[in-house]
Design a protein around this motif. Structure first.
Motif, mmCIF file in Angstrom:
data_model
loop_
_atom_site.group_PDB
_atom_site.id
_atom_site.type_symbol
_atom_site.label_atom_id
_atom_site.label_comp_id
_atom_site.label_asym_id
_atom_site.label_seq_id
_atom_site.Cartn_x
_atom_site.Cartn_y
_atom_site.Cartn_z
ATOM 1 N N TYR A 159 5.743 7.340 11.002
ATOM 2 C CA TYR A 159 4.889 6.657 10.028
ATOM 3 C C TYR A 159 3.901 7.651 9.434
ATOM 4 C CZ TYR A 159 6.209 1.984 11.699
ATOM 5 O OH TYR A 159 6.893 0.847 12.012
ATOM 6 N N GLU A 212 6.532 5.857 -0.746
ATOM 7 C CA GLU A 212 6.495 5.458 0.656
ATOM 8 C C GLU A 212 5.343 4.479 0.844
ATOM 9 O OE1 GLU A 212 8.453 6.639 3.120
ATOM 10 O OE2 GLU A 212 9.096 8.669 2.580
ATOM 11 N N SER A 213 5.617 3.384 1.549
ATOM 12 C CA SER A 213 4.533 2.509 2.001
ATOM 13 C C SER A 213 4.542 2.583 3.518
ATOM 14 C CB SER A 213 4.747 1.078 1.522
ATOM 15 O OG SER A 213 5.845 0.527 2.203
ATOM 16 N N VAL A 214 3.682 1.784 4.176
ATOM 17 C CA VAL A 214 3.630 1.863 5.635
ATOM 18 C C VAL A 214 5.009 1.640 6.232
ATOM 19 C CG1 VAL A 214 2.697 0.822 7.723
ATOM 20 C CG2 VAL A 214 1.227 1.125 5.742
ATOM 21 N N LYS A 215 5.678 0.600 5.749
ATOM 22 C CA LYS A 215 6.907 0.188 6.415
ATOM 23 C C LYS A 215 8.160 0.813 5.830
ATOM 24 C CE LYS A 215 8.805 -1.867 9.729
ATOM 25 N NZ LYS A 215 8.518 -1.364 11.059
ATOM 26 N N ALA A 216 8.170 1.032 4.513
ATOM 27 C CA ALA A 216 9.452 1.369 3.895
ATOM 28 C C ALA A 216 9.323 2.507 2.899
ATOM 29 C CB ALA A 216 10.007 0.145 3.194
ATOM 30 N N SER A 217 10.463 3.112 2.591
ATOM 31 C CA SER A 217 10.474 4.045 1.477
ATOM 32 C C SER A 217 11.398 3.477 0.423
ATOM 33 C CB SER A 217 10.904 5.429 1.943
ATOM 34 O OG SER A 217 12.281 5.588 1.792
ATOM 35 N N ARG A 248 10.989 9.259 8.930
ATOM 36 C CA ARG A 248 11.447 7.947 9.413
ATOM 37 C C ARG A 248 12.650 8.122 10.328
ATOM 38 N NH1 ARG A 248 8.320 4.197 6.769
ATOM 39 N NH2 ARG A 248 7.618 4.814 4.701
ATOM 40 N N ILE A 269 0.157 -4.939 6.536
ATOM 41 C CA ILE A 269 0.303 -4.228 7.811
ATOM 42 C C ILE A 269 -0.969 -3.427 8.079
ATOM 43 C CG2 ILE A 269 1.569 -2.383 8.993
ATOM 44 C CD1 ILE A 269 4.101 -3.375 7.590
ATOM 45 N N THR A 322 1.568 5.083 0.373
ATOM 46 C CA THR A 322 0.919 6.152 1.150
ATOM 47 C C THR A 322 1.389 7.541 0.727
ATOM 48 O OG1 THR A 322 2.640 6.034 2.851
ATOM 49 C CG2 THR A 322 0.692 4.675 3.189
ATOM 50 N N TYR A 323 2.461 7.615 -0.052
ATOM 51 C CA TYR A 323 2.984 8.932 -0.429
ATOM 52 C C TYR A 323 3.908 8.785 -1.620
ATOM 53 C CZ TYR A 323 5.269 13.504 -0.013
ATOM 54 O OH TYR A 323 5.735 14.759 -0.243
ATOM 55 N N ASP A 382 0.831 -1.214 0.000
ATOM 56 C CA ASP A 382 0.000 0.000 0.000
ATOM 57 C C ASP A 382 0.862 1.261 0.000
ATOM 58 O OD1 ASP A 382 -2.283 -1.544 0.131
ATOM 59 O OD2 ASP A 382 -2.252 -1.595 2.322
#
Lengths: 127, 367
Positions: B317, A61-66, B297, B36, A40-41, A38
């Motif tokens: 986040y 950008e996703s929830v966990k990683a860029s 981050r 997630i 997000t940015y 997903d």
């Protein structure tokens, strides 16, 4: 299976390029959006910013990683896709319909070392 | 490759569920099963479960167990009462944090169960043994004997009573626990968690943990990975050791002074904390909310409006529950007041933000 579209050119960092005269329309591939999950940015350069082949021009950008975006060509940004600012998830819905930036190319021969759809399909098979 | 990492008792179940696995604190752990986002929302809206068997359990017993626990722990177990759970830290003499932990006060006198972070089990165990000196205590690292499942979300009480038959859960309030027999083996059930929602943590033998997990799965409880565990705890303003607490980040800097009982006779690090409270600390942990959707981050610089770096992001986040980009940051104390304008540098750009309360999401505990 990730979708690959004929008639586009592809980079090893999973950007696609549609050449339209001296303008390169750049997005990320279906394979890339699936890897990210997903989104997000979308961090995009502004019109008149310079981009260089092989250098990062922004990020997803996703929830966990860029994940950095690498420019497949050098030139000047003429437009960014403003729709992605409010709806970054459009890339998850259709990565090929939702381009990220349009670049006026300095050197059109730079696209010659990008992959065609067949070469890219083989490339992602091995990923 | 995977042989280098420890496995919890639920490892095979994670693989069978198709979890994306990744090393964490020396264990091969599930990061996500579906996404997630979906797992995060399952916990916020219904119920999810986490394998937290990697957490450490260290039992302190003996005639000096109470005095010794109060010696190494910032919160106060004396007078807390059987069945109570306390959150606090173990500190170095300079006020730096060895670990943050829960202490379960035993139903028999002179027994305390310390639940510590997986990454710190070895360090904590050595540290505790080193402090024992002339105290009459037995320090037993039982981490390998216990499995642990966290059931979290507004439907948790319904699930643990109806599916697991743990009727006493209903009368168990936040930060208390009970012990019970389940098919002949002893289990511990506490009303605790790390998500900002109501929920329970169930400690059982490794065999029993697997059967509880399978019962919950059959009942439709969403398995949740460490990915959403982090997004959930972060929104609820809860610190993670290593990011918001460390040997360099004291509880006073992290804004967790309420868990340090400075009126207690003594504990390791008390003098340093008193001094920090009296003369102030150089850095403080704050929450920052950005105006844009760009994601701050860990390690990204925090700057003043004129471009001077005054801090660094510790966790950040694009919040799933709030649809805002938010972060924890450790900043120079002069910039920690609510409402202060601070910018975060994200790659080549600078994004404006404001210092806000660290508890970004309104928690739903059953007190």
């Amino acid at each position: 299976m990730s979708k690959v579209i004929d008639g586009l050119l592809y980079s090893e960092s999973h950007e696609w390029v549609k050449v339209d005269g001296d303008i390169a329309v750049i997005g990320v591939t279906d394979f890339a959006q699936k890897e990210m999950g997903d989104i997000t940015y979308v961090d995009m350069p502004e019109p008149d910013d310079e981009v260089s082949k092989g250098e990062d021009f922004g990020a997803l950008e996703s929830v966990k990683a860029s994940s950095d975006l690498y420019s497949p060509v050098s030139g000047t940004v003429v437009e960014n896709n403003e729709a992605l600012a409010d709806a970054p998830e459009l890339i998850n819905k259709d990565a090929f319909a939702n381009w990220i930036i349009k670049v006026k190319m300095e050197d059109m021969s730079e696209v010659s070392d990008l992959m065609d759809s067949k070469a890219y399909s083989d490339f992602i098979e091995k990923q | 490759m995977e042989n280098e990492f420890m496995k919890t008792c639920l490892y095979d179940s994670h693989l069978a569920l198709g979890a994306k696995m990744s090393p964490f604190a020396g264990f091969m752990m599930p990061i996500q099963y579906s996404s997630i986002r979906d797992e995060h929302l399952a916990v916020r809206n219904h119920v999810g479960m986490f394998d937290v068997s990697h957490m450490g359990e260290i039992l302190i017993s003996g005639s000096d167990a109470e005095a010794f626990t109060d010696h190494i722990f910032t919160n106060e177990v004396k007078g807390a009462g059987a069945g109570k759970i306390l959150y606090g830290m173990m500190l170095y003499p300079d006020g730096g944090v060895v670990d943050d932990l829960l202490v379960y006060c035993g139903f028999v006198p002179d027994v305390f169960l310390l639940v510590v972070n997986a990454a710190n089990i070895g360090k904590d165990y050595e540290w505790i043994k080193k402090q024992a000196g002339s105290y009459n205590v037995i320090i037993d690292n039982q981490s390998d004997k216990w499995g642990q499942i966290a059931v979290q979300g507004p439907d948790s009480e319904k699930i643990v009573t109806e599916v697991l038959g743990l009727d006493r859960a209903v009368s168990t309030v936040f930060y208390t626990y009970f012990e019970t027999e389940c098919d002949g083996t002893g289990i511990i059930v506490s009303r605790t968690g790390y998500t900002g929602e109501d929920g329970f943590e169930i400690y059982a033998s490794v065999e029993k943990t697997v059967s509880i997990w399978n019962e919950l799965l059959k009942a439709g409880v969403t398995p949740c990975g460490l990915g959403c565990r982090d997004t959930l705890r972060f929104e609820a303003g809860l610190p993670l050791y290593g990011d918001e607490l460390s040997a360099q980040i004291s509880p006073v800097m992290a804004g967790l002074g309420m868990f340090c009982k400075l009126d207690k006779e003594e504990f390791i690090g008390k003098d340093a904390l008193k001094e920090q409270k009296a003369s102030g600390v150089s850095k403080k942990l704050v929450g920052i909310e950005l105006e844009d959707k760009a994601v701050p981050r860990a390690t990204y610089p925090v700057e003043t409006e004129d471009g001077r770096q005054v801090g660094v992001v510790t966790t950040g986040y694009h919040s799933i529950s709030l649809d805002k980009s938010i972060c924890f940051a450790l900043v120079e104390s002069g910039y920690s007041v609510l409402g202060t304008k601070l910018n975060v540098r994200i790659r080549k750009k600078v994004f404006s933000g404001t210092v806000v309360k660290k508890r970004f999401y309104r928690t739903n505990y059953k007190k």
